[in-house]
Each structure stands twice: as C-alpha cells, then as structure tokens.
Enzyme design. Sequence first.
Site, PDB file in Angstrom:
ATOM      1  CB  SER A 145       0.296   0.252   2.454  1.00 22.87           C
ATOM      2  OG  SER A 145       0.045  -0.658   3.163  1.00 22.87           O
ATOM      3  CG  ASP A 304      -3.457  -1.110   5.629  1.00 27.20           C
ATOM      4  OD1 ASP A 304      -4.585  -1.427   5.300  1.00 27.20           O
ATOM      5  OD2 ASP A 304      -2.435  -1.428   5.126  1.00 27.20           O
ATOM      6  CG  ASP A 306      -3.963  -0.097   1.200  1.00 24.42           C
ATOM      7  OD1 ASP A 306      -3.611  -0.224   2.301  1.00 24.42           O
ATOM      8  OD2 ASP A 306      -3.408  -0.808   0.143  1.00 24.42           O
ATOM      9  CG  ASP A 308      -3.117  -3.867   1.753  1.00 25.99           C
ATOM     10  OD1 ASP A 308      -2.981  -3.155   2.962  1.00 25.99           O
ATOM     11  OD2 ASP A 308      -2.500  -3.684   0.826  1.00 25.99           O
TER      12      ASP A 308
END
Length: 587
Positions: A145, A304, A306, A308
């Site tokens: 993340s 960010d 990834d 999400d």
Amino acid sequence: MTIQERYRLWSEQPYFDEATRQELKQITDPQEIEDRFYSDLEFGTGGLRGIIAAGTNRMNKYVIRKATQGLAECVCDHGAEGMKRGVVIAYDSRRFSYEFAVEAALVLAQNGIKAYLFNSLRPTPELSFAVRYLHALAGIVVTASHNPKTYNGYKVYWEDGGQVPPVKADQILARIEARESWLDIEPMSEVEAIRNGLLVIIGEEIDQPYLARIRRLALHPDLITEKGEAVRIVYTPLHGAGNILVRRALAELGFSSVFVVPEQELPDPEFTTVPYPNPEIPTTFELARKYGLEKNADLLLATDPDADRLGVVLRSRDGDYRQLTGNQIGVLLTYYILSQKKALDILPENATIIKTIASTDLADQVAHYFGANVENVLTGFKFIAEKEQEMETGGWGTFQFGFEESYGYLAGDFVRDKDAVIASVLLAEAALYYQQIEGRTLFDVLESIYEHFGYYLDDQESLVLEGIQGKEEISKIMESFRQTEILELSGIRIEKSDDYEQRNGKNLITGQTYALTLPRSNVLRFSFLGGGYVMVRPSGTEPKIKVYFSVKAESMLDAEETLYKLKTDVMNQIALIRASIHETTLQ
C-alpha cells in the site's frame, strides 16, 4: 527452533538461494539476527506486511511460499471445484512485487490450483472485482500500500471479493503455523503451469468490464459528457498502479482536462520523487501543486501505489491549494451521493452508508439528514465490505457509500475494498456538478455542511515502535489506558468509554454499562459529550500505535484550538506512560 537454529538453517541450507544465504552471512549485529528470526512475519489483517529482506520475520519469496501453501491447503478443502475456480493474483510497482506474485502463482499451481495472474500491475480494487467477475475462490494482491519503499506485503481475498474474513484468516494461519519445515515447498515451473492450464494470464478482458461498471456509477453522465472539460485536474499515480485505469475511467466518462504529473507517471519501486508514497502526506503533492499552478487546475488527485487510497487537494477561491483530510473527502462524497440521489428520486428507503468507528461522526449526521441509515464497523476496510455483503445477503439495507478516515472510499456493489479509481471519478463529478450547476466549489459545500451540522475537525498521531521491545511497549500503553477510568480529556467531558477488546462500554454520565456487538478488537474509544472522540489502537499491519482525535465546535477556529490542545495533552499522557515503562525496565 531457536533463533540461532533458524538463522543457521536459512544461511546454510541449499534450499535457500545463494543471494539469501550471502545476505544473512554478512550480518554482524546479533540484534539484527534476532529481529529477523525471533518470530515468523505475522499473518494478520488479511495477510502479511514487512521489510523486504531475508529471514522469517521479513518479506521474501520463502515467506510468500509458506503463506501461499497455507492458502492453497484451504482452497483444496473446497475440493476439485474450488481448485478449478482458482485464485486471482495482482501486484503493484514495489520491489519484488512481480516476483512474489509469480512465486505465489506457481505454489498454487503445484497444488493443482488454477492461478489467474494479471499481465502487469493493477489496482488492488480491480483484484477485488476480478475475484467476483471470474467467480474465483480467492485472490492475492502483492502490495504494501502506502508504506515506505523498503516494505512489501501480501493480502488475501476471499470469494466475495473482500479481504479474507477473520474465521478464514485463522484457518489459513493455522495451516501456516502447522508447517514447521521451510524446506518442502517447491513451486511448479512456469512453463509447466501454463502448459497444464494452471497459470492463466489476464488483462484487458478484466479492465473493460471493471471500467464499464465504474461509468455506471456517475449520477450526472450527461453533464460530464457536455461539460467535463471544465474541471481541470492534475493527477499523480505516485509511480504506482493507478496510472492507466484512473486516467481511462476519467477520460471514458468525459473528463478531458486531465494532466498527469510526468515525473510520477511511470512505475518506480524506489519512489524517488516522494519520501513516502502516501497521499495523506502533504509533501506528496509538491510536484502536483507545481503543475496545478501552471495548469490552473481545480483538483489535484493522488493515488497510492496500489490505487486503493485517494488524496485530494483543492484550489480555494484565493487561488491557493489546500489538502482535504480523509474525513472531509468522505463527508463530501456522502453528501454528494445522498443529496443527488434524493433529488433524482433514486435514493432507496433502506439506503445505508458504512463507515469505521475511527471516521468522523459528521458523516452520521449528514446521512441521517437525508434519511439514510449508518452502520459503524471496526477499523479496516474489510469490515465495511463484510457489512455490505451482510446487507446484500440479508436484504435489510442498500449500500450507497462506505469510507474510512485513512483515505479509503467505495461506492457500487461490484468491488469489496476501498477503490481510488471509483473515488476519483465521483470526486471529479461532484466538483463539476457544484461548479457548473450551483456555482460553488467543494470548499463552499464543505463550509455549508459545517454551518449546518457543526465544525468537526479530525487528526491522527502514530507512534512507530519497532521490534520486540516496541511490541511490548504498545501492549503496555493500551493496558494503561484500559485500566484507568478516564472521565475527561483536556477538559472535555467523556460521555462513553468503549473497550472493543472486552466488548463492553460504559456511559460515564449515567453509569450504565452495555455490551458492544462488533467483533473483538484491541481498540479503546472515548466519546465526548456533545460530539467528537479520542480512539487508541495498535495498527494491524505496522509496528505502530495509532491515536485518533475528533472534536466538534461552533467555529473552525474553536475547533482548531480545541484539537491542538487535545492532541498535546493526550500525547503528553502517552509520553508519561512510555517514560514509566522505560524507568521500570531500567530497574
């Protein structure tokens, strides 16, 4: 095995590759060896997260193998059908993300389980969508993340597309812990896996239906088609997985004035342009601000690695740029979705938003104003997804929107995790609607919400406490807060004290006690009389203890002053607790 026995195994056994053995042999600090081998990297909150390095308490391909073997055995429990349904795997731009993803796929293949592997990096929410779309039994995403570049992680999803629920996570963990040996997990070769149909590469055939479902979330698609170019957007994927799909989602709806920060457009595992690839941190937006001024942009968006989480910076009427908090974004989107659906007469009677207990209570007031219900769940987006699934199965609520204060948002019923692609589209649409139809900015809308419901202001502090000693210190801080009846904080009267570990609460005004219905979790929440709270909990994925602050006041100035005083006083209390711990240790 002792720490030294583990160290010798990893540094001498030929099963571990030469690079791993050499890395370990070069360590001269006994404390470093202890930290790498005193335990296995904890499988918690749906998966693993840790520093990339050799060792049982680090992220590496051998830890990936062991975790995946545990997952594989749980998949095999579902028989031939579950093995055929398979597992979908996605990964982000971090160091070794692709290698770890392939390693997981080939361990699954060795167990006779079909693995669907994306052909390049993809957002975590698309992995959630793909699990549902392909009717897979599980999913894996390799990502850490928004953590620093030295980290990577491994999150497991189940067949509903949500992060693996606690019961299933415990089953996977039990399989992992039952396997004492590190030496008997051999992945299948990639060539053999493809030949046997156990490794399937996926890509555009998932992208298209995912984007099509996002387009259907637009509440005013005709307005976007006609006026989409009017909102000027600077977007940065922060070297991560959001680059292609965020841009496609915006463009396909009609937002044509989108400029991407060129220095942060392409994948970069070193994240060379930012200290941390975290859209919560103001310095993350430095380059975006520069281009925002050049392009006269209305919105600055950042996802960010990834994709999400979504961070948002808005241009104010004086031309300056100000960053929104996660709670402010959540409240704005709650207000926009509910108010527009109400105006369009498409808001169902059992409309429900879902938020975490760490997120602002202002959203509850907004939702109730429009006749919507609110479900508050534990911190972590998997609990929002679980509640959405529960409502869908039980037919007792219709999900409208979900969010957590840490920059995670979701609308729609086709993803079961926070989704920055969806959030980017909805935020851009809200900005366009208020600009073109009402002649207002999102700041104007936020101010009107405050004027109506009260000025809520929120913040968070995190203490990083690493290693064995840090873990013990976090435990003792929680114990200290838990064992002391706190009647006020910084002069603000506490109405309710809730202990989610003990699953009970107490009204400190009436003395009445009550049971908490949410699952057990190491969380303490102190709710103020009149609004606001302080909440304390250890992080489930990082060596941190987190403190959440929320205040309510009659003006923003009063809220700022109250919040500053509250944070100072509470953090001083924690400093005193830590000092007492250190003093006891020295004795």
